[in-house]
Scaffold this motif. Sequence first.
Motif, PDB file in Angstrom:
ATOM      1  N   MET A 158       0.845  -1.177   0.000  1.00 52.09           N
ATOM      2  CA  MET A 158       0.000   0.000   0.000  1.00 52.09           C
ATOM      3  C   MET A 158       0.892   1.242   0.000  1.00 52.09           C
ATOM      4  SD  MET A 158      -3.361   0.919   2.264  1.00 52.09           S
ATOM      5  CE  MET A 158      -2.685   0.517   3.876  1.00 52.09           C
ATOM      6  N   VAL A 159       0.634   2.172  -0.917  1.00 49.78           N
ATOM      7  CA  VAL A 159       1.367   3.438  -0.984  1.00 49.78           C
ATOM      8  C   VAL A 159       0.361   4.582  -0.876  1.00 49.78           C
ATOM      9  CG1 VAL A 159       2.852   4.940  -2.363  1.00 49.78           C
ATOM     10  CG2 VAL A 159       3.225   2.461  -2.387  1.00 49.78           C
ATOM     11  N   LEU A 160       0.540   5.424   0.136  1.00 46.11           N
ATOM     12  CA  LEU A 160      -0.372   6.527   0.403  1.00 46.11           C
ATOM     13  C   LEU A 160       0.397   7.837   0.408  1.00 46.11           C
ATOM     14  CD1 LEU A 160      -2.103   4.951   3.563  1.00 46.11           C
ATOM     15  CD2 LEU A 160      -2.801   4.656   1.169  1.00 46.11           C
ATOM     16  N   THR A 161      -0.099   8.823  -0.326  1.00 46.86           N
ATOM     17  CA  THR A 161       0.445  10.176  -0.233  1.00 46.86           C
ATOM     18  C   THR A 161      -0.636  11.077   0.334  1.00 46.86           C
ATOM     19  OG1 THR A 161       2.003   9.909  -2.064  1.00 46.86           O
ATOM     20  CG2 THR A 161       1.378  12.148  -1.480  1.00 46.86           C
ATOM     21  N   ILE A 162      -0.312  11.735   1.443  1.00 44.75           N
ATOM     22  CA  ILE A 162      -1.274  12.553   2.172  1.00 44.75           C
ATOM     23  C   ILE A 162      -0.757  13.978   2.240  1.00 44.75           C
ATOM     24  CG2 ILE A 162      -2.589  12.754   4.323  1.00 44.75           C
ATOM     25  CD1 ILE A 162      -1.714   9.847   4.967  1.00 44.75           C
ATOM     26  N   LEU A 163      -1.611  14.929   1.945  1.00 44.22           N
ATOM     27  CA  LEU A 163      -1.249  16.326   2.175  1.00 44.22           C
ATOM     28  C   LEU A 163      -0.994  16.486   3.665  1.00 44.22           C
ATOM     29  CD1 LEU A 163      -1.010  19.179   0.898  1.00 44.22           C
ATOM     30  CD2 LEU A 163      -3.416  19.507   1.491  1.00 44.22           C
ATOM     31  N   GLY A 164       0.210  16.922   4.025  1.00 43.80           N
ATOM     32  CA  GLY A 164       0.568  16.920   5.438  1.00 43.80           C
ATOM     33  C   GLY A 164       1.406  18.117   5.850  1.00 43.80           C
TER      34      GLY A 164
ATOM     35  N   SER B 220       2.856   7.341  11.249  1.00 42.26           N
ATOM     36  CA  SER B 220       3.489   6.102  11.720  1.00 42.26           C
ATOM     37  C   SER B 220       2.884   5.622  13.039  1.00 42.26           C
ATOM     38  CB  SER B 220       5.002   6.309  11.879  1.00 42.26           C
ATOM     39  OG  SER B 220       5.295   7.286  12.861  1.00 42.26           O
ATOM     40  N   ASN B 221       2.468   6.552  13.884  1.00 45.20           N
ATOM     41  CA  ASN B 221       1.850   6.152  15.159  1.00 45.20           C
ATOM     42  C   ASN B 221       0.593   5.316  14.934  1.00 45.20           C
ATOM     43  OD1 ASN B 221       3.744   7.362  16.793  1.00 45.20           O
ATOM     44  ND2 ASN B 221       2.532   9.202  17.197  1.00 45.20           N
ATOM     45  N   GLU B 222      -0.259   5.742  13.993  1.00 45.11           N
ATOM     46  CA  GLU B 222      -1.495   5.010  13.752  1.00 45.11           C
ATOM     47  C   GLU B 222      -1.233   3.679  13.054  1.00 45.11           C
ATOM     48  OE1 GLU B 222      -4.196   6.081  15.289  1.00 45.11           O
ATOM     49  OE2 GLU B 222      -2.850   7.691  15.914  1.00 45.11           O
ATOM     50  N   VAL B 223      -0.232   3.635  12.180  1.00 46.40           N
ATOM     51  CA  VAL B 223       0.135   2.364  11.533  1.00 46.40           C
ATOM     52  C   VAL B 223       0.592   1.369  12.592  1.00 46.40           C
ATOM     53  CG1 VAL B 223       1.715   1.237   9.915  1.00 46.40           C
ATOM     54  CG2 VAL B 223       0.723   3.460   9.338  1.00 46.40           C
ATOM     55  N   GLU B 224       1.442   1.820  13.491  1.00 49.03           N
ATOM     56  CA  GLU B 224       1.933   0.944  14.553  1.00 49.03           C
ATOM     57  C   GLU B 224       0.810   0.533  15.497  1.00 49.03           C
ATOM     58  OE1 GLU B 224       5.048   3.197  16.334  1.00 49.03           O
ATOM     59  OE2 GLU B 224       6.309   3.159  14.524  1.00 49.03           O
ATOM     60  N   LYS B 225      -0.088   1.453  15.794  1.00 49.10           N
ATOM     61  CA  LYS B 225      -1.203   1.160  16.694  1.00 49.10           C
ATOM     62  C   LYS B 225      -2.133   0.105  16.098  1.00 49.10           C
ATOM     63  CE  LYS B 225      -3.088   4.781  18.480  1.00 49.10           C
ATOM     64  NZ  LYS B 225      -3.940   5.995  18.612  1.00 49.10           N
ATOM     65  N   GLU B 226      -2.446   0.234  14.798  1.00 44.33           N
ATOM     66  CA  GLU B 226      -3.345  -0.730  14.157  1.00 44.33           C
ATOM     67  C   GLU B 226      -2.683  -2.095  14.047  1.00 44.33           C
ATOM     68  OE1 GLU B 226      -5.489  -3.136  11.566  1.00 44.33           O
ATOM     69  OE2 GLU B 226      -3.500  -2.348  11.015  1.00 44.33           O
ATOM     70  N   GLY B 227      -1.407  -2.143  13.686  1.00 47.18           N
ATOM     71  CA  GLY B 227      -0.612  -3.358  13.810  1.00 47.18           C
ATOM     72  C   GLY B 227      -0.593  -4.327  12.649  1.00 47.18           C
ATOM     73  N   SER B 228      -1.340  -4.059  11.568  1.00 47.26           N
ATOM     74  CA  SER B 228      -1.419  -5.021  10.472  1.00 47.26           C
ATOM     75  C   SER B 228      -0.381  -4.779   9.376  1.00 47.26           C
ATOM     76  CB  SER B 228      -2.818  -4.998   9.839  1.00 47.26           C
ATOM     77  OG  SER B 228      -3.802  -5.354  10.773  1.00 47.26           O
ATOM     78  N   PHE B 229       0.314  -3.639   9.440  1.00 46.62           N
ATOM     79  CA  PHE B 229       1.237  -3.277   8.374  1.00 46.62           C
ATOM     80  C   PHE B 229       2.614  -2.944   8.941  1.00 46.62           C
ATOM     81  CE2 PHE B 229      -2.996  -2.234   6.876  1.00 46.62           C
ATOM     82  CZ  PHE B 229      -3.000  -2.703   5.568  1.00 46.62           C
ATOM     83  N   VAL B 230       3.621  -3.188   8.129  1.00 47.12           N
ATOM     84  CA  VAL B 230       4.968  -2.737   8.452  1.00 47.12           C
ATOM     85  C   VAL B 230       5.334  -1.625   7.471  1.00 47.12           C
ATOM     86  CG1 VAL B 230       6.004  -4.547   7.000  1.00 47.12           C
ATOM     87  CG2 VAL B 230       7.382  -3.401   8.749  1.00 47.12           C
ATOM     88  N   ILE B 231       5.909  -0.556   7.969  1.00 48.05           N
ATOM     89  CA  ILE B 231       6.287   0.582   7.122  1.00 48.05           C
ATOM     90  C   ILE B 231       7.626   0.294   6.450  1.00 48.05           C
ATOM     91  CG2 ILE B 231       6.955   3.015   7.101  1.00 48.05           C
ATOM     92  CD1 ILE B 231       4.970   3.507   9.345  1.00 48.05           C
ATOM     93  N   ASP B 232       7.629   0.354   5.126  1.00 47.20           N
ATOM     94  CA  ASP B 232       8.851   0.156   4.349  1.00 47.20           C
ATOM     95  C   ASP B 232       9.540   1.475   4.037  1.00 47.20           C
ATOM     96  OD1 ASP B 232       8.340  -2.702   4.011  1.00 47.20           O
ATOM     97  OD2 ASP B 232       6.732  -2.076   2.667  1.00 47.20           O
TER      98      ASP B 232
ATOM     99  N   THR C 110       3.672  -2.741   3.873  1.00 54.50           N
ATOM    100  CA  THR C 110       3.404  -4.132   3.500  1.00 54.50           C
ATOM    101  C   THR C 110       2.449  -4.744   4.500  1.00 54.50           C
ATOM    102  OG1 THR C 110       5.623  -4.366   2.553  1.00 54.50           O
ATOM    103  CG2 THR C 110       4.436  -6.397   3.065  1.00 54.50           C
ATOM    104  N   ARG C 111       1.440  -5.455   3.987  1.00 52.95           N
ATOM    105  CA  ARG C 111       0.505  -6.179   4.855  1.00 52.95           C
ATOM    106  C   ARG C 111       1.227  -7.358   5.455  1.00 52.95           C
ATOM    107  NH1 ARG C 111      -2.355  -8.333   8.187  1.00 52.95           N
ATOM    108  NH2 ARG C 111      -4.573  -8.859   7.935  1.00 52.95           N
TER     109      ARG C 111
END
Length: 367
Positions: free
Chosen positions: A214-220, A272-284, A364-365
């Motif tokens: 999964m690749v996401l680009t967010i206005l940030g 990254s905090n929410e990705v880690e909290k949800e736990g199903s994905f690893v950030i590449d 990555t899932r």
Amino acid sequence: MDVAQLLHMNGGDGDYSYSNNSLLQRKVISMTKPIIDEALAKLYSAMNFPKTLIMADLGCSSGPNTLLVASELVKSVDKIRQKFGNDESPEIQIYLNDLPHNDFNTIFLSVSKFQKNLTNQMVSNSSSPCYISGVPGSFYTRLFLSKSIHFVYSSYSLMWLSRVPKMINTNKNNIYLSTTSPPCVIKAYREQFQSDFLTFLKYRAEEMVSGGRMVLTILGRQSDDPCSKECCYVWDLLATSLKDMVAEGLIEEEKLDSFNIPQYTPNPKEVSNEVEKEGSFVIDCLEVSEVNWDACTDNNLNLSKEDVQGYNMGKCMRAVAEPLVLSHFGDSIIEEVFKRYTDNIKISMSGEKTKLVNVTVSMTRKG
């Protein structure tokens, strides 16, 4: 405000349509292409060169950028296939998702031409068959069958919230986060983003195959401050236009105080905090990039450079914001609002280098 009903870019192909005013977004897509290519290469090899690839573009909107993304995905897979020496092209299904009021008709009218152009652009004669489907609905809900999606892409969509945050106090004289916003308003916006992004990740985890990408680009933003100029200035200029019209009696003050943009621009740590909290994905990969406001300029107008830049950025923002402004304030003031907004943008761009910040994350899932 019913965000699911009201949030959509201007449709059609008119002067203020998103289709004709999305050069800036196209620039961002181009900037993040290397991250997409790397994710697809790793996916394709890890999946042992699958015969079928299912992809989804979430928040696809309409216009040339929509099928540009689809085209780039297919061409990237074809190049990767050849690089690995695989003779058989996979069949590719691409789901185009956005809210129900998105201009899907414009997309579908272009699919036949897109497929012909794609065949001509392929680097090999053995091109990957590509099938396009539209999927209306909020990406804060389930959209696809369980464990069916190999690759998810989204650009400039996930900063939009599922709803305007519930606020204890009025965000007086503001339409978004600002240096004058009460702390409780800032907290409400942050918590709404956290809840929405966590929900998004949860549903994508259910829909994606093990090892999917999964690749996401967010206005940030880069700053820790959610009210920093780098992420709020473009809305501050619209708020200034509206406040001037309130002062002149053209808009009721209560109308302004009850209008809030359903958006939150996160920094990399919040993502990254929410990705880690949800736990199903690893950030590449987690990267920050910048794009100048003048990326929306096509230079086809008989105006000075500064006026061209401001005029085009004004049209770009009108294509994005007009449906929200129209639904809240009515159509009688629309032309005046966006005339003033464009003038404010011109002044700003003539005096300083204005830019937007992008946060791109590749994941990555987990198995």
